[in-house]
Design an enzyme around this catalytic site. Structure first.
Site, PDB file in Angstrom:
ATOM      1  N   SER A 217      31.691   8.295  13.667  1.00 39.78           N
ATOM      2  CA  SER A 217      32.060   9.668  13.300  1.00 39.78           C
ATOM      3  C   SER A 217      33.097  10.144  14.300  1.00 39.78           C
ATOM      4  O   SER A 217      32.762  10.507  15.429  1.00 39.78           O
ATOM      5  CB  SER A 217      30.823  10.570  13.329  1.00 39.78           C
ATOM      6  OG  SER A 217      29.896  10.185  12.338  1.00 39.78           O
TER       7      SER A 217
ATOM      8  N   LYS B 147      33.238  13.104   6.072  1.00 40.91           N
ATOM      9  CA  LYS B 147      32.005  13.003   6.851  1.00 40.91           C
ATOM     10  C   LYS B 147      31.651  14.349   7.474  1.00 40.91           C
ATOM     11  O   LYS B 147      30.463  14.693   7.591  1.00 40.91           O
ATOM     12  CB  LYS B 147      32.158  11.931   7.933  1.00 40.91           C
ATOM     13  CG  LYS B 147      30.938  11.751   8.850  1.00 40.91           C
ATOM     14  CD  LYS B 147      29.702  11.280   8.093  1.00 40.91           C
ATOM     15  CE  LYS B 147      28.472  11.206   8.991  1.00 40.91           C
ATOM     16  NZ  LYS B 147      28.532  10.113   9.982  1.00 40.91           N
TER      17      LYS B 147
ATOM     18  N   LYS C 145      27.755  15.999  17.729  1.00 39.45           N
ATOM     19  CA  LYS C 145      29.169  15.661  17.923  1.00 39.45           C
ATOM     20  C   LYS C 145      29.962  15.976  16.651  1.00 39.45           C
ATOM     21  O   LYS C 145      31.073  16.535  16.714  1.00 39.45           O
ATOM     22  CB  LYS C 145      29.318  14.179  18.279  1.00 39.45           C
ATOM     23  CG  LYS C 145      30.763  13.753  18.553  1.00 39.45           C
ATOM     24  CD  LYS C 145      30.875  12.265  18.793  1.00 39.45           C
ATOM     25  CE  LYS C 145      30.718  11.488  17.497  1.00 39.45           C
ATOM     26  NZ  LYS C 145      31.023  10.045  17.656  1.00 39.45           N
TER      27      LYS C 145
END
Length: 301
Positions: A94, A168, A236
């Site tokens: 990611s 994402k 994150k």
């Protein structure tokens, strides 16, 4: 393609690498800094690289799933430095869109391709080989490696570079809100004094039904915080989304709530636990314990 390289074999990466070994029909070379993970990879039939440089120089398709931007950037830059023109680097991590765009240009300048291909589904789907894989970058490179990615799940081409990473972010904005709502709802149920397992059975076939509910609610009820997907990684993504939202000039009010809960997890030493542990925030705020651990359940039996 002659050899697949796989870098990063943690909670997600190791089962993904194992699926690659079993299904892709090509030799798979792997590298991880943890000797235990390397032993497991070798036992599954993988070729253990002596160093990252060996992997980058010998493999023409390099897959990586890594935890931080610094490590992600360093790995891609090494893959470019030690690799050959024509190589395809696939970042399954990611990664913030602006970092993907920077690394994409570096790869292109070296005659290589970089695909941003973050995944969703957690450890259970990594094991099953049914991950959602969101892939941005050059379509020609995607077409080349699509059969490889299909060994780990369902790859969908999302468009140009960084589009997979943005997709994402969408996934994890929604996922963060859902997971936080699970925690809040079951803390509310515990405070109200109703049975949590009965609540789960009564709701699991209704509108809430789905793999995320089936995976996370039993973990909340059993107080099982062993990470299938760590809060740290999800946080994150939330921070990346907040930064991208600032660039777009928009507010994300629901995501602000999720970040507040995840920041509390970070400040209170729970950041490396499973997302089911988000319930701990609500336990403190509502002054209630949610669920029973296996040991507690045995002692009350």
């Amino acid at each position: 393609m002659e050899m697949i390289g796989f870098v990063g074999m943690g909670v997600m990466g190791l089962p993904m690498a194992k699926n690659m070994i079993q299904k892709c029909g090509l030799p798979v070379m792997g590298y991880d800094v943890a000797p235990r993970q390397m032993d497991a990879f070798r036992a599954a039939g993988g070729i253990a690289a002596a160093s990252p440089e060996e992997l980058y120089s010998r493999c023409d398709v390099i897959l990586q799933i890594l935890p931080t931007h610094a490590i992600i950037r360093g790995s891609v830059e090494q893959a470019i430095r030690h690799g050959r023109p024509g190589n395809v680097i696939v970042d399954l991590s990611s990664t913030a869109p602006h970092i993907v765009q920077e690394l994409y240009q570096q790869a292109r300048d070296a005659g290589m391709s970089l695909l941003d291909a973050p995944v969703s589904g957690g450890n259970p789907m990594a094991i099953a080989g049914t991950l959602a894989i969101m892939v941005g970058g050059d379509k020609e490179a995607f077409d080349k490696v699509k059969p490889v990615l299909a060994c780990m799940g369902k790859p969908v081409y999302t468009g140009g570079t960084a589009s997979g990473s943005v997709t994402k972010l969408v996934n994890n904005l929604i996922g963060g809100a859902i997971l936080t709502a699970y925690a809040e709802g079951y803390a509310f149920a515990a405070k109200a004094g109703i049975d949590l397992q009965t609540t789960f059975e009564a709701t699991r076939t209704g509108f809430l039904a789905g793999p995320c509910y089936e995976n996370k609610i039993p973990k909340i009820i059993r107080r099982d915080y062993e990470p299938g997907a760590r809060v740290a990684v999800h946080r994150k993504d939330i921070l990346n989304a907040k930064a991208y939202a600032h660039k777009l000039g928009v507010d994300l009010p629901m995501t602000d709530v999720v970040l507040r809960v995840m920041d509390w997890m970070n400040d209170n030493g729970h950041i490396d636990e499973d997302q089911a542990a988000l319930v701990k925030y609500y336990e403190e705020k509502m002054d209630v314990q949610v669920g029973l651990s296996a040991e507690e359940a045995d002692s009350r039996a």
